[in-house]
Each structure stands twice: as C-alpha cells, then as structure tokens.
Design a protein around this motif. Sequence first.
Motif, PDB file in Angstrom:
ATOM      1  N   THR A   9      17.394  15.993  -3.372  1.00 29.91           N
ATOM      2  CA  THR A   9      17.574  14.611  -2.507  1.00 29.91           C
ATOM      3  C   THR A   9      16.404  14.735  -1.553  1.00 29.91           C
ATOM      4  O   THR A   9      15.197  15.433  -1.669  1.00 29.91           O
ATOM      5  N   SER A  10      16.313  13.438  -0.903  1.00 25.39           N
ATOM      6  CA  SER A  10      14.807  13.162  -0.096  1.00 25.39           C
ATOM      7  C   SER A  10      15.080  13.747   1.220  1.00 25.39           C
ATOM      8  O   SER A  10      16.247  14.331   1.800  1.00 25.39           O
ATOM      9  N   PHE A  11      14.176  13.837   1.870  1.00 25.60           N
ATOM     10  CA  PHE A  11      14.196  14.328   3.495  1.00 25.60           C
ATOM     11  C   PHE A  11      14.883  13.095   4.228  1.00 25.60           C
ATOM     12  O   PHE A  11      15.234  13.343   5.419  1.00 25.60           O
ATOM     13  N   VAL A  20       0.999  -1.332   0.060  1.00 24.78           N
ATOM     14  CA  VAL A  20       0.032   0.058   0.181  1.00 24.78           C
ATOM     15  C   VAL A  20       0.894   1.341  -0.057  1.00 24.78           C
ATOM     16  O   VAL A  20       1.851   1.353   1.004  1.00 24.78           O
ATOM     17  N   PHE A  21       0.653   2.193  -0.822  1.00 25.44           N
ATOM     18  CA  PHE A  21       1.724   3.307  -1.204  1.00 25.44           C
ATOM     19  C   PHE A  21       1.105   4.562  -0.877  1.00 25.44           C
ATOM     20  O   PHE A  21      -0.247   4.750  -1.371  1.00 25.44           O
ATOM     21  N   SER A  22       1.831   5.417  -0.246  1.00 24.66           N
ATOM     22  CA  SER A  22       1.222   6.840   0.083  1.00 24.66           C
ATOM     23  C   SER A  22       0.860   7.422  -1.128  1.00 24.66           C
ATOM     24  O   SER A  22       1.477   7.407  -2.005  1.00 24.66           O
ATOM     25  N   THR A  23      -0.414   8.100  -0.792  1.00 24.88           N
ATOM     26  CA  THR A  23      -0.766   9.252  -1.873  1.00 24.88           C
ATOM     27  C   THR A  23      -0.562  10.368  -1.784  1.00 24.88           C
ATOM     28  O   THR A  23      -1.000  11.372  -2.461  1.00 24.88           O
ATOM     29  N   ILE A  24       0.103  10.649  -0.653  1.00 20.88           N
ATOM     30  CA  ILE A  24       0.489  12.141  -0.487  1.00 20.88           C
ATOM     31  C   ILE A  24       2.064  12.138  -0.470  1.00 20.88           C
ATOM     32  O   ILE A  24       2.682  11.055  -0.184  1.00 20.88           O
ATOM     33  N   ALA A  25       2.601  13.201  -0.659  1.00 24.74           N
ATOM     34  CA  ALA A  25       4.000  13.176  -0.650  1.00 24.74           C
ATOM     35  C   ALA A  25       4.655  13.830   0.565  1.00 24.74           C
ATOM     36  O   ALA A  25       5.957  13.642   0.941  1.00 24.74           O
ATOM     37  N   GLU A  83      18.605   4.397   0.691  1.00 22.71           N
ATOM     38  CA  GLU A  83      17.405   4.965   1.506  1.00 22.71           C
ATOM     39  C   GLU A  83      17.498   4.259   2.946  1.00 22.71           C
ATOM     40  O   GLU A  83      17.309   3.150   2.965  1.00 22.71           O
ATOM     41  N   THR A  84      18.300   4.935   4.015  1.00 21.66           N
ATOM     42  CA  THR A  84      18.492   4.427   5.181  1.00 21.66           C
ATOM     43  C   THR A  84      17.304   4.027   6.082  1.00 21.66           C
ATOM     44  O   THR A  84      17.087   3.220   6.648  1.00 21.66           O
ATOM     45  N   ARG A  85      16.186   4.938   5.723  1.00 23.57           N
ATOM     46  CA  ARG A  85      15.121   4.713   6.600  1.00 23.57           C
ATOM     47  C   ARG A  85      14.473   3.371   6.317  1.00 23.57           C
ATOM     48  O   ARG A  85      14.476   3.056   5.194  1.00 23.57           O
ATOM     49  N   LEU A  86      14.098   2.640   7.204  1.00 24.02           N
ATOM     50  CA  LEU A  86      13.510   1.334   7.052  1.00 24.02           C
ATOM     51  C   LEU A  86      12.019   1.453   6.764  1.00 24.02           C
ATOM     52  O   LEU A  86      11.210   2.361   7.227  1.00 24.02           O
ATOM     53  N   PRO A  87      11.429   0.507   6.135  1.00 24.21           N
ATOM     54  CA  PRO A  87       9.872   0.421   5.800  1.00 24.21           C
ATOM     55  C   PRO A  87       9.203   0.571   7.028  1.00 24.21           C
ATOM     56  O   PRO A  87       9.718  -0.223   8.291  1.00 24.21           O
ATOM     57  N   PHE A  88       8.197   1.335   7.127  1.00 27.07           N
ATOM     58  CA  PHE A  88       7.188   1.370   8.521  1.00 27.07           C
ATOM     59  C   PHE A  88       7.721   1.843   9.641  1.00 27.07           C
ATOM     60  O   PHE A  88       7.260   1.274  10.761  1.00 27.07           O
ATOM     61  N   GLU A  89       8.841   2.655   9.592  1.00 33.94           N
ATOM     62  CA  GLU A  89       9.761   2.820  10.951  1.00 33.94           C
ATOM     63  C   GLU A  89       8.700   3.825  11.705  1.00 33.94           C
ATOM     64  O   GLU A  89       8.662   3.750  12.859  1.00 33.94           O
ATOM     65  N   ASP A  90       8.210   4.422  11.112  1.00 38.47           N
ATOM     66  CA  ASP A  90       6.884   5.540  11.976  1.00 38.47           C
ATOM     67  C   ASP A  90       5.783   5.880  11.053  1.00 38.47           C
ATOM     68  O   ASP A  90       5.580   5.171   9.709  1.00 38.47           O
ATOM     69  N   GLU A  91       5.040   6.818  11.291  1.00 39.69           N
ATOM     70  CA  GLU A  91       3.976   7.226  10.720  1.00 39.69           C
ATOM     71  C   GLU A  91       4.284   8.283   9.674  1.00 39.69           C
ATOM     72  O   GLU A  91       3.343   8.588   8.814  1.00 39.69           O
ATOM     73  N   ARG A  92       5.501   8.657   9.675  1.00 41.60           N
ATOM     74  CA  ARG A  92       5.848  10.012   8.850  1.00 41.60           C
ATOM     75  C   ARG A  92       5.826   9.612   7.181  1.00 41.60           C
ATOM     76  O   ARG A  92       6.177   8.335   6.875  1.00 41.60           O
ATOM     77  N   ILE A  93       5.382  10.508   6.352  1.00 43.49           N
ATOM     78  CA  ILE A  93       5.474  10.382   4.866  1.00 43.49           C
ATOM     79  C   ILE A  93       6.401  11.278   4.425  1.00 43.49           C
ATOM     80  O   ILE A  93       6.334  12.659   4.599  1.00 43.49           O
ATOM     81  N   TYR A  94       7.468  10.843   3.649  1.00 44.23           N
ATOM     82  CA  TYR A  94       8.349  11.813   3.028  1.00 44.23           C
ATOM     83  C   TYR A  94       8.182  11.926   1.511  1.00 44.23           C
ATOM     84  O   TYR A  94       8.799  12.754   1.003  1.00 44.23           O
ATOM     85  N   GLY A 118      11.269  10.253  -3.287  1.00 40.23           N
ATOM     86  CA  GLY A 118      11.950   9.262  -2.769  1.00 40.23           C
ATOM     87  C   GLY A 118      13.631   9.676  -2.826  1.00 40.23           C
ATOM     88  O   GLY A 118      13.837  10.462  -3.731  1.00 40.23           O
ATOM     89  N   THR A 119      14.311   8.682  -2.024  1.00 47.53           N
ATOM     90  CA  THR A 119      15.822   9.022  -2.328  1.00 47.53           C
ATOM     91  C   THR A 119      16.270   8.573  -3.554  1.00 47.53           C
ATOM     92  O   THR A 119      15.920   7.762  -4.130  1.00 47.53           O
TER      93      THR A 119
END
Lengths: 747, 328
Positions: A313-315, A49-54, A99-110, A348-349
């Motif tokens: 670059t990404s956040f 399921v992929f984020s629809t907001i950026a 991309e060092t952030r892991l999937p589902f780490e938190d609720e943030r959408i980047y 994305g990164t």
Amino acid sequence: MSDDKPTAPHFGAIIGAGVPRIDGPDKLSGRAHYAADQQPADLVYGYGVFSTIASGKVSQLSVARARQMPGVIEIFHHGHFPKLYRSPSSFAQGNKVEETRLPFEDERIYYAGQFVALVVADTFENARAAAREVEVSYAEDHALANLDQGVAAHGTRAGRGDHSRGDAAAAFDSAAQRIDVTYRTPVETHNPMEMHASTAWWERDHLTIFDASQGVVMARNALSKIFAIPPERVTVHAPYIGSGFGSKLWTWPHAVATAAAARELGRPVQLVVPRAQMFTTTGHRPETRQRLRLATDGNGKLVSLRHESINTTSFTDQYVETCGSVTKSLYSCPHLTVSHATTQVNRGTPTSMRAPGAAPGLFALESAVDEMAVAVGADPLAFRLDNYAERDESLDLAFSSNHIVEATQRAAERFGWDERSAEIGSMRQGREIVGYGMAACNWEALKRPCDARVSLRADGTALASCATQDIGTGTYTIVAQAVSDLTGLPLERITVELGDSSYPDGPVSGGSWATATTLPAIAKAARVALDEMKRYATGTNGAFAGVASDELEVAEGGLRNADGKQVSFADILGAARYGSADGEAHTEGADAQYSYRSFGAHFVEVRWDPGISHLRVARVVSAIDVGRVINETTARNQVEGAIVMGVGMGLFEATEYDARNGRPVNNDYAEYVVPVHADQPEVDVILLDYPDTRFNEYGARGIGEIGITGLAAAVANAVYHATGKRIRELPITLDKLMDDVPEARTA
Amino acid sequence: MRAFDYARAENPAAAIAAHGSDGQAAFLAGGTTLLDLVKLDVMQPRKVVDINGVALDRIESLDDGRLRIGAMVTNTALARDKRVVEDYAVLSQALLAGASTQLRNKATTGGNLMQRVRCPYFRDGVSACNKREPGSGCAAIGGVNRSVHAVLGTSDSCIAAHPSDMCVAMAAIGAKVQVEGPEGRREIDFADFHLLPGDTPQREHALAPGELITHVVLDAPLAGSRSAYLKLRDRQSYQFALASSAVIVQMDGNTVREARVALGGVGTKPWRAPEVEAALKGEPASEQRFADAAKLAFEHAVAYSHNAYKIPLGQQAIVRNLTDLTIA
C-alpha cells in the motif's frame, strides 16, 4: 448445494433478451460526449508536473521560466494552492476516496508520478509545454520500491477481512497430506481506454464537474467535503465512461486539482491525466505475496486451510487487497484461517481493480488447490467436487443459490476434460504440448440501497433516472429493458438517464453491484408511476373513470380493462392534461439471511511449444452462475471480456518498477503488455441463468467481476500439466518456462 | 513539446538545404518515432523538415537484379510489393511482423533505419542514459532489462536493443544505403550503417550531419533460395521482438549451400551472424546441426539481470526458422 426452487417471477421475454445497447449508436457516431469532450465557453487546460522521484520532498520549485511560456494563465503547487479539506473517506457516508491526501498539501513526495504542480494555459499544448519548464529540485530519500523492500524495512500492518475457524495449525500438523506454498502477483494497472479526465467550472458557489467517474454520488459527496460546501452545491456528471475497471471508483487528486483551479481562476478548467500517469496517480492493483498452507485427510478432504496475504500500500493510505475473501467460503474446511496485512512502499495508493481480492486471491488459492490435488493423486476436477462447500461456513449461512457443481460439470463436459491424460506433458499436437487446467471462480453478490425515478410522459415516452453509471457494461440498456418489461413500452420510447449526481442516489458501478442494486429500485419506481397512472385513468374525467384501479392491467404502453378496452399512457395523461405520471422509489440492500455469492468454473487449454518457448492460451470454456441474466449479449460480453483480461493477468501484465528508485519503467501502452486480438483463445461461455430470487426480485447477482477470478490459476494449472513447471509468480512469461537459461552477468 | 521551425521540402536537395548540418534539425518522414519522442521531450529538434513531398516513394527493379527502394516507401507498400513478396519473403514478413497496420501505413523505409531504441530509461527523460545525455550512465544496466535490451554488441555505456524488424531482414539480404548530403551522394554498406554503442551510444548510424537517406538498394536475391522471418515475443502482435531471426537459405538437395542469418531483439544493431552462416555451409540440414551452429552466434553474448533467457531464445529463433525452411 442449497435447495432453491425460486418462484418464477413474471417477467416478459425482454428480460434476458440480448437486445443491443441503446447507447451504441451514440457511441459509434461520436454523439456520446465523455468528460474530456466537454467544451464549455472560456475553457482552459491544465497539465500536471509529476514527481520524478518516488520518495523525498520538493526542495525547490521555480515557475519563473514556465510563467514566461505562451498562453500560461496560472501555475499551482504546494506553495500556491487554496486551502482544501480532506474527505473523511467513509464508505458509509458515501464520501470514500482512496488517496485521502490532497494534491499540493505539502512538499512531501510519496510516489513517482505524484502531482507537484498544475499548469493552466489557454491550450492543452501550451499547458504541456509550460509544464516542462517548471523547474523542480528534489531532496531524494531512499525509496521502498517493492513488497520485499517494504516488509524488510518496516514489516507489515494488520489489514481487514480476516477470518478464523477451528485450529488450522494443529489440524495441519497432524494431517495426512500437506502443502506449504507461496504465490506472488505483481502490480497490475487498469488501463481503461478512456484516460481519467475532469472538466470543472463554478457558477456562483456551485461546482459542476464532468469526471470520468464510476460513482457520481460518491464523487459529489467527497468533493463537497473537500471544498467544504453542501453536497447539493456539487454536481458530478459522468454520462459516458470509457471503462474504468475500478480505477474510476473514487475521486483522485487530479479531479480535486482541476476543480480547485477552476474556482481560483473563475473559469472552466479541463485536465486529462496522461497515459504514463494512469499508472501512478489513479490507483492500481497492488503487489501481493500469499502463503497458502493446505492439508487433507486420508480421503482427500481438506482439513486445514490457511491463506495469509500481504499487499503493498502507499505511505498515505492503507488499501487492503482481500486475497482471502473467497477462501473463507469456497471449500468446506473445518480449520481455516484467512489474514490480510499490508506493507507501505513508495507507490501511489492502490485501489480496486476488477475482482479486487478475488483475482489475485484465487490465482493463489486455485493454484494451491491444484497442487493439493496433485499431492494426493486426485484429478483436480474430482478433488474440487469433493471439497466444494455446501453452505457458507464462514458466515454459517446457507448460500442463497449455488450451482457450482453443475457449472463445473457442464463446463468440464463442454471442454472435454475427460480426454485429459493426467501425466505431465503427455498430450501433444504437432510441436505443441497441450495442457489442460481448471479453476473455480467466485465473487460476492452485493445489493446496496438505491433510489430511482421513472416518469411516464404525455408524449408516450418514459424517462428513467438514477445516479448510477454505465461504464460501458450495458446499464443504460438493462434499465430500459426493465422499464419496457413493466410498462409495455418499446425500448425506443424509453429514455434512460444515468451518470448525474443530481438524479436519485444510485450505486457506484463497481463490485458487480449495479444490476442487483439498480433494477429493483427502477422497478419499484415504475410501479409507483403505473399506480399513479391508474389513479389518473380512473379519476373523474379519466379514460377509465369509475373502474377500480386493480381491474386495470398494463398493456403495450397503456392500460387495459377486463373488457379489452385499451388506452395509451399518452392518452390517459392527455385527457387529464398532465405532463407525466411519476414514481420515485427507494430500495434497501440485501438482508443477511443468506450468503449471496456467484459461482463458476473455468477450463483452459494451453499450448506450449518448447522449440520456440511459446506459450498460448488456445481455448477457454467457462460456466458462470450469476443468477438471472438480464441481457444475454451484454452479460456474455462481460464474461468474455473478463476472460481476456484474465489471460492478460495470467500471461502478460505487470507494472514494473526499478528496484533502485521505485520509478515505474513500463508505464505506457507499448511496454505494459495486455492481450491483443492475435492472442485471443476460443472462448465458450455458458451462462447458467438460475434466478436468485432470494437476493432480489430479478434474481440477478451481477456479472462484471466473476469472469476474471480463477482464470489465471486455470492457466497456471494448465501450464503445469503441459510443462511440469509450477509457476507461482504472475505473469507466466516464457522466460519462466525455459530450461537452460544462463546466469546473468553480475554487474 | 517545444516549439520548432517547420519546413516542407519538395525534393531531396531542398530538404538537405533546409535541414543544414548543425545538428539541430530533424527530417520528418512517417513521424512514428520522431513525433513520439518529441512529445516525450526526448528529442528536441529546433527545426523539422518534412520530406513527405520529396517523392522518394518508388520501388525499382535495377538491371543488375537488385531492387531499389525509395526512402519514403511505406512499410505497408514495401511489404505488399509483389517483387518483395516473391524474391524477398523475409523482408515482407519482417515488415508485417512489426508495429500495427496504422503504424506501418505511416512508417517509411528510411525512417525505419533511423528508428530509436525502446529502452524505457532512454524514453523517460529522467534516468541516466548515455544515448540521451552522454556521460550520464546507463540505468538499464542493473535496472529492468527483460524485454528491449540486448545481449549482443552491448557495452558498459548502453545495452538497448535495436528495435527494427525490417532492418534485420535487410541485414540478412545485404543492401546498400544511398544517402545524399551537403557533400553530395554516397553509398553505405547496410552492415556499416548502424553503429555499435561502444563508448558513444549517442552515435547510432553512419550518416554525416545533414545527410538524408534517399534509397535502400537490396542485393539481388540469392538464386533458388527460400527465406523467412521468425519473431518471438510475449504477445502475438504489437510488441518488439524478444528475439527474432531472418534466414535466407539456398539448398543443394539436403545440404546447405549457403545460408544468411541475422538476428533481432538480441543485438544493439541489426545483427548478422556470419559464424552461424559459416558453420552451416555445406552441412546437411538437421536440427542438431542447426542448434550447434546457432550456439556460435551467442558465444560472446552478455546476459544482464533479466534478459539471460534471450541467449537460448535467440538460438531457438534460428533453429526453428532454419528447420521450417529446410526440413519441416
């Protein structure tokens, strides 16, 4: 140019021969199984399921409805996912991820397209259907949708790879001729045919993952960090890869999510990244803005050169597109500055895409050099020949081997550059205006440490193994060629095994490193195996008992003594009752005595039909100096393919994002335009084939990237010659060349 | 993809009966639009009625000189039909300019009339789109609208361009769409088949609920005419038209006796340009006259943020096509 007179290494005719790919029949017949072809028992399927907001966060996520869907086994998300650990992402340690952030780490959408949940079900279709039923609410923040918005919102951050010599500003201010121009390149997306895919399972505490990977060792090490288990408990397989262009160099979130799901469920899980998300969560070439300031003295010699680039670059991570990497050393210039900065946006990164840095960087540099030549009234070819560097002024080192002058001259001659009439729009054929343009191409050569193993076996075959990959470029074949050359065995009796992290450590298939890195290790291992074979042969009961090893030579898959007695490897091993003679070897990276680079030049003919605003690339002649060519067929294929990709970069490719919310809008194969067969120009590639033996014994520097560098600039320069329009923003679409386009309605 | 009921029909009457008129069903012909949009979750039929068995796959020459095309005739078969190649070159060329060989082998004549728009905001399932979700707005206005958005026939509710090439040729040729439904059979003028978006962009065509296209009947060819389709796009294949023209022209020496001009890629429906045709009638063939006439097609054009270039490009498509047919 550097005065290299390489000693001719004693390679047989098979080195350089255009032998067909040894993996071709398996690929043609479907016997080649890719990551998503793996069907272990008990396999279940994941769908994202992929984020629809950026930008923003998941405010609520409900799986109640989705859980009721047929076949659903489990649904993972930020509130329901095992604890994992980030990889330190060290290239030196061999565990880099982009991309060092892991999937589902938190609720943030980047970024739009970020994983927010993973549904696992009994079939792919059920997983996809259930994924639609996961209800996600978002708290949306204002997204930074492009480079300008990023810079305006929070400026830039220093990158890496900067260089400065002399005083570029002062030299610029006092120079005779100056230009100050800004170029832009859009996000481009790799779009390999094979989508990213992972099939993972655990047996006891051992993770096995078939992953569409350009670097199985890097992936193994990164996954070992992420799951906090020793690297020997992770095996990454990538026997076949449907190309990657850089997008498969590093482990992306989907592979982590798949492996985690497999561990949680205790059964194999497969996940294929949908095409739409190949644009969002597996990297891309970032957007760039590049300011070029060039100045010449009264004789048309460059005296000041500044190349300042900014990329998005990404956040979550900083990716630097080193656009000035070539600028440092291609031209001789006493006062020079190269700088790189990044700005964060909600994408994305980014990651390496074929010729990272150099591809967008040389679009800018080689366009600017063309503009400079025009400014001083020089022929662009003569201007370059006058200004090419004879040594690497950024490293203050000689080039190991540099034939750019010959490459440029030979391509010019083949192309017919001297028939070019300099006046803009002066060459016509029927309704079309003909434009000629040229650009230099350039790419660093890198040789990494490498391990390899070669076994000469009792059944008369050889087995070569290395944990590098064949991403469709011909690595299987050139390894077999090297083994054949050293052992005298025919190709059909040589098995090459790549793409398995349990093999001796090999390089990522990227950066045009694999050939120069892998072949010397293979050769060294083969020689160790041959020495072992000689020991067996000269042992007590050996076929050549009593003969000194150094009196034996290798011949046709066997050994031969001075009297002409020849015994096959199989018979030598048979006599000793041994299964194999084995060689393992380690080779180091290149030393720092020279600057190792590849060189070349593109000449491009475009046709512009102003009556229907139609631009096409009609003809490309490229001469490429990459050291020794190992396989004429696969090498030519790499350059021709890169030229086609360069045509796409020049004319068509751009991932477009809605400036209002950061969502990609053309993330599919229909609307992201790449060239089709009907767009192909006549392509004529000259391979110079001067062995660079200062670099490695084969004298090969690698060939995957260089063909795309400079190509878009050569197109842009030809467009200028045809139309008088200097297009400084890729891609060069027809609307940018049209006159009398009315104003848009202001909505 | 959501679960749906599936039925296979052997003839039109059975198909219509199985389909019903509650708005929840879809006919499946070649599937090149339907299956794509179902997988994207943009179309969500409860029932799919497969009409591949209904045998509407013939091309018949009628006694009055017209050509009747079964709705299930594939794009490939139609493009290669000798009568089409000889008498309706513009149609054959338009079909072959569309999609790819594989898609043309599947896509049908009736299905092509029902093709949905390529607007990314329609297809993404998320953005505001009055066509997908009436009343939600139009994200394309003010968004990215370079390639697949129109400058003619747009409204504040929708600016998506009609994607078909085939329909542009049919608009120029003139045709009747024969349909069959719960209320019986009827004919719809081709020009009336596709609707302008207006305030109701979710209504794309003149079919009543449950009606099935059975045939398209082309007008008899214009005697002694020549015709051609010219499609302008970024790459040379597998891309929807940025601008295209279907032109049929009947000459009297160097004078245009009659011309028929339709446009693709620039309109929200297959766009006939009668004002251009009127301006050409009786005029000598010259690029200047053609350019003056072509301008008339775009008098009421509205340019959005990225597609203003379509206004001159559409004119170029007309001028070059006419020039090649009459002068070059």
